[in-house]
Motif scaffolding. Sequence first.
Motif, short mmCIF file in Angstrom:
data_model
loop_
_atom_site.label_atom_id
_atom_site.label_comp_id
_atom_site.label_asym_id
_atom_site.label_seq_id
_atom_site.Cartn_x
_atom_site.Cartn_y
_atom_site.Cartn_z
N LEU A 1 33.50 23.77 85.45
CA LEU A 1 34.18 25.06 85.48
C LEU A 1 35.50 25.00 84.71
CD1 LEU A 1 33.58 26.13 89.20
CD2 LEU A 1 32.41 26.97 87.15
N GLU A 2 36.17 23.86 84.79
CA GLU A 2 37.42 23.69 84.04
C GLU A 2 37.17 23.79 82.54
OE1 GLU A 2 40.75 20.23 83.04
OE2 GLU A 2 38.80 19.72 83.91
N PHE A 3 36.21 23.02 82.04
CA PHE A 3 35.97 23.02 80.60
C PHE A 3 35.47 24.38 80.12
CE2 PHE A 3 33.17 22.52 76.94
CZ PHE A 3 34.05 21.96 76.03
N TYR A 4 34.45 24.90 80.78
CA TYR A 4 33.90 26.19 80.37
C TYR A 4 34.96 27.29 80.46
CZ TYR A 4 28.93 25.07 79.75
OH TYR A 4 27.74 24.59 79.28
N GLY A 5 35.71 27.29 81.55
CA GLY A 5 36.71 28.34 81.76
C GLY A 5 37.83 28.27 80.74
N LEU A 6 38.37 27.06 80.50
CA LEU A 6 39.46 26.93 79.54
C LEU A 6 38.98 27.19 78.12
CD1 LEU A 6 41.40 23.82 80.92
CD2 LEU A 6 42.05 26.24 81.03
N PHE A 7 37.80 26.70 77.78
CA PHE A 7 37.26 26.95 76.45
C PHE A 7 37.10 28.46 76.22
CE2 PHE A 7 34.04 27.41 73.18
CZ PHE A 7 34.38 26.42 72.26
N ALA B 1 22.63 32.44 77.99
CA ALA B 1 22.54 31.08 77.47
C ALA B 1 23.66 30.20 78.00
CB ALA B 1 22.58 31.10 75.94
N GLY B 2 24.87 30.75 78.06
CA GLY B 2 26.00 29.98 78.55
C GLY B 2 25.88 29.63 80.02
N LEU B 3 25.50 30.59 80.84
CA LEU B 3 25.36 30.34 82.28
C LEU B 3 24.18 29.43 82.59
CD1 LEU B 3 26.18 33.87 83.77
CD2 LEU B 3 27.68 31.88 83.52
N THR B 4 23.10 29.57 81.80
CA THR B 4 21.95 28.67 81.98
C THR B 4 22.34 27.24 81.69
OG1 THR B 4 20.37 30.42 81.41
CG2 THR B 4 19.61 28.15 81.21
N ALA B 5 23.07 27.03 80.59
CA ALA B 5 23.51 25.68 80.24
C ALA B 5 24.46 25.13 81.29
CB ALA B 5 24.19 25.69 78.88
N ALA C 1 30.34 26.67 74.09
CA ALA C 1 30.75 25.54 74.95
C ALA C 1 29.56 24.68 75.33
CB ALA C 1 31.45 26.07 76.20
N ALA C 2 28.39 25.30 75.46
CA ALA C 2 27.19 24.55 75.85
C ALA C 2 26.82 23.50 74.82
CB ALA C 2 26.02 25.52 76.06
N SER C 3 27.16 23.72 73.56
CA SER C 3 26.78 22.77 72.51
C SER C 3 27.56 21.47 72.60
CB SER C 3 26.99 23.41 71.13
OG SER C 3 28.35 23.72 70.91
N PHE C 4 28.59 21.44 73.43
CA PHE C 4 29.38 20.22 73.61
C PHE C 4 29.04 19.50 74.92
CE2 PHE C 4 32.09 23.17 71.13
CZ PHE C 4 32.14 22.45 69.94
#
Length: 265
Positions: free
Chosen positions: A112-118, A144-148, A54-57
């Motif tokens: 949180l919406e985008f990360y959570g739904l993804f 990596a995900g939480l840092t992004a 998800a971070a790459s987007f």
Amino acid sequence: MRNFWQAEIYYLRKDPAFKSITAIFALASLALVLILGSKGGYSLSSYAEPLQTAASFSIMFYLVIPLHACFFATEGFEHGSVQNIIAAGHSKAKYFTGKYVLELLAVLGWLLEFYGLFYLFSLAAALITGAPVGHAGYTEDLAAGLTALGLNLLYLAAYCAAIMMLGMLIRKPASAVVAAFFFIFGNLLLSGYLKDASSAVLRAISEHSLMTQIFKFSGIYVENSQLILLSGTGDYIRALWIPAAWILLSLSITLTVLEKRDIQI
């Protein structure tokens, strides 16, 4: 101040742009999972892999959210409500900081919406299709995900501070939107075109631009055909102080100018 916050929250809840962005991120999270799955399958190396993916987007946040910040900053001038709020006893500084804080809360909600739904869509797709889910690299993917996620919040705070500064200073929605476009795409140009410049000064400007750091922590910054990521204490310190400097500078300029200028439209 409580009445002001309630009024602004009510405005956000009714704001078509706010609803549209919320819907866009929900649809984008599903669409991206389906697109990625159609190309490479739905298997996951770990349960935390979707967070890193998800971070790459991240770039799409900076093409959408700052424009909302611009409209949110100028809506009081467009509808004339700012004069009533100031007349009710609220200072100009509180008016701006209140709007800025609410915009950051909206930003946090969208992230949180985008990360959570993804994340949920990715796991659901793997479960429905029977794709394997491994355990390799779980800690690294999660970190990596939480840092992004945290850095996106910080950099969006910087973008919103700069864009809302422009909105408060210009006060005309159409002109402010044009200025916001220049700021957004100006950062893209700084990151893209100047990184290969012959001048060391121009390369340094590119290296310290907001978008360059965003590309790096998103895992999409490529230089000389090599993927460049944040690595080492120095890189992370730079990734923190650059947006912090933008926030302090933008807020300082806005509050100083607001105190000196009349609030009349």
